[in-house]
Design a protein around this motif. Structure first.
Motif, PDB file in Angstrom:
ATOM      1  N   ILE A  48       0.791  -1.098   0.037  1.00  0.00           N
ATOM      2  CA  ILE A  48       0.120  -0.003   0.018  1.00  0.00           C
ATOM      3  C   ILE A  48       0.904   1.288   0.030  1.00  0.00           C
ATOM      4  CG2 ILE A  48      -1.675   1.467   1.312  1.00  0.00           C
ATOM      5  CD1 ILE A  48      -2.647  -1.318   2.383  1.00  0.00           C
ATOM      6  N   LEU A  49       0.635   2.169  -1.085  1.00  0.00           N
ATOM      7  CA  LEU A  49       1.511   3.334  -1.275  1.00  0.00           C
ATOM      8  C   LEU A  49       0.659   4.571  -1.006  1.00  0.00           C
ATOM      9  CD1 LEU A  49       4.422   4.477  -1.709  1.00  0.00           C
ATOM     10  CD2 LEU A  49       4.095   3.822  -4.187  1.00  0.00           C
ATOM     11  N   PHE A  50       1.114   5.381  -0.128  1.00  0.00           N
ATOM     12  CA  PHE A  50       0.304   6.731   0.139  1.00  0.00           C
ATOM     13  C   PHE A  50       1.325   7.748  -0.554  1.00  0.00           C
ATOM     14  CE2 PHE A  50      -1.212   3.960   3.525  1.00  0.00           C
ATOM     15  CZ  PHE A  50      -2.427   4.231   3.325  1.00  0.00           C
ATOM     16  N   THR A  51       0.741   8.340  -1.469  1.00  0.00           N
ATOM     17  CA  THR A  51       1.715   9.320  -2.396  1.00  0.00           C
ATOM     18  C   THR A  51       1.286  10.848  -2.007  1.00  0.00           C
ATOM     19  OG1 THR A  51       0.360   8.904  -4.329  1.00  0.00           O
ATOM     20  CG2 THR A  51       2.328   7.902  -4.172  1.00  0.00           C
ATOM     21  N   GLY A  52       1.302  11.099  -0.722  1.00  0.00           N
ATOM     22  CA  GLY A  52       1.333  12.576  -0.253  1.00  0.00           C
ATOM     23  C   GLY A  52      -0.261  13.090  -0.015  1.00  0.00           C
ATOM     24  N   ASP A  53      -0.017  14.348   0.808  1.00  0.00           N
ATOM     25  CA  ASP A  53      -1.148  15.213   1.269  1.00  0.00           C
ATOM     26  C   ASP A  53      -2.202  14.200   1.951  1.00  0.00           C
ATOM     27  OD1 ASP A  53      -0.361  17.449   0.374  1.00  0.00           O
ATOM     28  OD2 ASP A  53      -1.928  17.788  -1.129  1.00  0.00           O
ATOM     29  N   ILE A  54      -1.381  13.578   3.010  1.00  0.00           N
ATOM     30  CA  ILE A  54      -2.257  12.540   3.703  1.00  0.00           C
ATOM     31  C   ILE A  54      -3.052  13.466   4.862  1.00  0.00           C
ATOM     32  CG2 ILE A  54      -1.944  10.674   5.495  1.00  0.00           C
ATOM     33  CD1 ILE A  54       0.659   9.959   4.047  1.00  0.00           C
ATOM     34  N   VAL A  55      -2.533  14.445   5.290  1.00  0.00           N
ATOM     35  CA  VAL A  55      -3.146  15.124   6.225  1.00  0.00           C
ATOM     36  C   VAL A  55      -3.250  16.663   5.571  1.00  0.00           C
ATOM     37  CG1 VAL A  55      -3.146  16.393   8.552  1.00  0.00           C
ATOM     38  CG2 VAL A  55      -2.191  14.083   8.335  1.00  0.00           C
ATOM     39  N   TRP A  56      -4.512  17.350   5.824  1.00  0.00           N
ATOM     40  CA  TRP A  56      -4.481  18.539   5.256  1.00  0.00           C
ATOM     41  C   TRP A  56      -4.093  19.772   6.277  1.00  0.00           C
ATOM     42  CZ3 TRP A  56      -9.589  20.166   2.435  1.00  0.00           C
ATOM     43  CH2 TRP A  56      -9.449  21.252   1.481  1.00  0.00           C
ATOM     44  N   SER A  57      -2.755  19.813   6.727  1.00  0.00           N
ATOM     45  CA  SER A  57      -2.203  20.437   7.606  1.00  0.00           C
ATOM     46  C   SER A  57      -2.738  21.979   7.591  1.00  0.00           C
ATOM     47  CB  SER A  57      -0.959  20.435   7.962  1.00  0.00           C
ATOM     48  OG  SER A  57      -0.508  18.815   8.160  1.00  0.00           O
ATOM     49  N   THR A  58      -2.778  22.397   6.162  1.00  0.00           N
ATOM     50  CA  THR A  58      -2.872  23.839   5.992  1.00  0.00           C
ATOM     51  C   THR A  58      -4.207  24.424   6.600  1.00  0.00           C
ATOM     52  OG1 THR A  58      -2.024  23.515   3.890  1.00  0.00           O
ATOM     53  CG2 THR A  58      -3.337  25.610   4.005  1.00  0.00           C
ATOM     54  N   ILE A  59      -5.203  23.533   6.811  1.00  0.00           N
ATOM     55  CA  ILE A  59      -6.416  24.071   7.335  1.00  0.00           C
ATOM     56  C   ILE A  59      -7.008  23.293   8.762  1.00  0.00           C
ATOM     57  CG2 ILE A  59      -7.334  24.678   5.390  1.00  0.00           C
ATOM     58  CD1 ILE A  59      -9.278  22.082   5.420  1.00  0.00           C
ATOM     59  N   ALA A  60      -6.047  22.136   9.052  1.00  0.00           N
ATOM     60  CA  ALA A  60      -6.201  21.388  10.094  1.00  0.00           C
ATOM     61  C   ALA A  60      -5.942  22.047  11.633  1.00  0.00           C
ATOM     62  CB  ALA A  60      -5.779  19.841  10.149  1.00  0.00           C
ATOM     63  N   ASP A  61      -6.835  21.873  12.573  1.00  0.00           N
ATOM     64  CA  ASP A  61      -6.541  22.379  13.947  1.00  0.00           C
ATOM     65  C   ASP A  61      -5.690  21.580  14.724  1.00  0.00           C
ATOM     66  OD1 ASP A  61      -8.223  24.510  13.354  1.00  0.00           O
ATOM     67  OD2 ASP A  61      -9.991  23.656  14.212  1.00  0.00           O
ATOM     68  N   ALA A  62      -5.644  20.202  14.391  1.00  0.00           N
ATOM     69  CA  ALA A  62      -4.635  19.398  15.213  1.00  0.00           C
ATOM     70  C   ALA A  62      -3.794  18.363  14.259  1.00  0.00           C
ATOM     71  CB  ALA A  62      -5.338  18.748  16.373  1.00  0.00           C
ATOM     72  N   PRO A  63      -3.269  18.849  13.482  1.00  0.00           N
ATOM     73  CA  PRO A  63      -2.692  17.940  12.407  1.00  0.00           C
ATOM     74  C   PRO A  63      -1.780  16.868  12.834  1.00  0.00           C
ATOM     75  CG  PRO A  63      -1.416  20.284  12.320  1.00  0.00           C
ATOM     76  CD  PRO A  63      -2.758  20.260  13.254  1.00  0.00           C
ATOM     77  N   LEU A  64      -1.146  16.984  13.974  1.00  0.00           N
ATOM     78  CA  LEU A  64      -0.248  15.890  14.562  1.00  0.00           C
ATOM     79  C   LEU A  64      -1.218  14.870  15.023  1.00  0.00           C
ATOM     80  CD1 LEU A  64       2.968  17.660  16.113  1.00  0.00           C
ATOM     81  CD2 LEU A  64       2.772  15.741  13.867  1.00  0.00           C
ATOM     82  N   ALA A  65      -2.249  15.207  15.536  1.00  0.00           N
ATOM     83  CA  ALA A  65      -3.089  14.296  16.179  1.00  0.00           C
ATOM     84  C   ALA A  65      -3.930  13.347  15.109  1.00  0.00           C
ATOM     85  CB  ALA A  65      -4.229  14.934  17.052  1.00  0.00           C
ATOM     86  N   ILE A  66      -4.151  13.921  14.084  1.00  0.00           N
ATOM     87  CA  ILE A  66      -4.711  13.513  12.877  1.00  0.00           C
ATOM     88  C   ILE A  66      -3.648  12.510  12.324  1.00  0.00           C
ATOM     89  CG2 ILE A  66      -5.841  13.906  10.471  1.00  0.00           C
ATOM     90  CD1 ILE A  66      -6.637  16.675  11.440  1.00  0.00           C
ATOM     91  N   PHE A  67      -2.625  12.932  11.998  1.00  0.00           N
ATOM     92  CA  PHE A  67      -1.523  12.167  11.655  1.00  0.00           C
ATOM     93  C   PHE A  67      -1.292  10.945  12.494  1.00  0.00           C
ATOM     94  CE2 PHE A  67       2.893  10.777  10.465  1.00  0.00           C
ATOM     95  CZ  PHE A  67       2.707  10.315   9.076  1.00  0.00           C
TER      96      PHE A  67
END
Length: 294
Positions: A48-67
């Motif tokens: 399984i290969l994820f090629t980026g923009d896993i998290v929308w950190s630009t608008i997320a309030d808690a991007p590390l928690a989402i990741f």
């Protein structure tokens, strides 16, 4: 990477642009993960290969928690996992690529990285695919972090660094000399300028009819030429443009967009993934749509 299957084919599920954006995960984000789980269970990929923009950190309030939620989700999957990052993953003052890579090591089935290079906090690495006898490296996947946004007046998006191109050439030469590799493919998030050239020349079928955008960097550092002149490289895959999913052969290389996967992403396109089947020197790909797996 060793496959436990007897078949000589190697199956990759490419998910791109998940754009997980809320904490706790909202309905759209949960649907994205449910699709990945259902599709993976049915398709039984070797990777399984994820090629980026896993998290929308630009608008997320808690991007590390989402990741972290994404990492925990990956540990529910029973298949090898590899990933690279996009322009939104670390586009937040509290996040660096290095922080994401550190968290990524908690993925229990993380594919083994070879020949890793970190330049400007961007990692490039190789995945080795062995033949059915598990004795020889038969194919290579070059995973390239194409960067994010820039402060440059010349380009909105990052370009492939000269250090990355030199790394690719040196690493490819090493494998040519020391292994029996038959083919290689590169994966990145931001498409190269040649993706647009390929479309203009060949006019392949695309998911969205009408004016097509390819948001590549305005600076071309020559990575496509490096791929073109490598004797075993057969193609390059990208994500980033949610409304694009075309595949076409340009100057002898397969130029391929992934299928947007995130239900929270902005797109006119259906959500899904690209199934990639590598068999000796042959490449087969197809688009899988999420609604067929619920």
């Amino acid at each position: 990477m060793h496959s436990e299957k007897n078949s000589s084919s190697f199956r990759i599920l490419q998910f791109t642009d998940l754009h997980l954006r809320t904490w706790p995960l909202d309905e759209a984000d949960q649907q994205t993960l449910q699709m990945i789980q259902a599709m993976s269970k049915k398709e039984q990929p070797d990777l399984i290969l994820f090629t980026g923009d896993i998290v929308w950190s630009t608008i997320a309030d808690a991007p590390l928690a989402i990741f972290q939620e994404f990492i925990d989700f990956c540990n529910t999957l029973e298949f090898p996992i590899a990933l690279t990052y996009g322009n939104h993953d670390s586009n937040h003052p509290a996040i660096t690529r290095g922080m994401l890579r550190q968290k990524e090591t908690d993925i229990k089935s993380l594919a083994e990285k070879k020949c890793s290079l970190i330049a400007n906090d961007r990692e490039s690495y190789v995945l080795e695919i062995y033949n059915s006898n598990q004795l020889k490296i038969e194919q290579l996947l070059f995973i390239i972090d194409s960067g994010e946004y820039t402060d440059s007046p010349y380009s909105r998006y990052d370009w492939i660094l000269p250090e990355q191109i030199e790394w690719f050439k040196t690493t490819a030469r090493y494998y040519h000399k020391h292994s029996a590799v038959k083919s290689a493919y590169s994966f990145l998030h931001i498409p190269l300028q040649e993706f647009m050239e390929a479309y203009q020349v060949n006019r392949p079928i695309n998911s969205v009819v009408g004016e097509l955008r390819v948001d590549s960097p305005e600076i071309n550092t020559g990575f496509f030429a490096a791929l073109l002149f490598d004797p075993i490289t057969k193609g390059v895959f990208a994500g980033h443009n949610h409304d694009n999913n075309f595949q076409t052969n340009y100057l002898g290389l397969e130029v391929v967009f992934g299928q947007v996967s995130g239900y929270g992403a902005i797109s006119q396109n259906r959500r899904g993934a690209r199934l990639i089947i590598l068999e000796e020197q042959q490449l087969q790909t197809s688009i899988l749509y999420g609604e067929n797996y619920f």
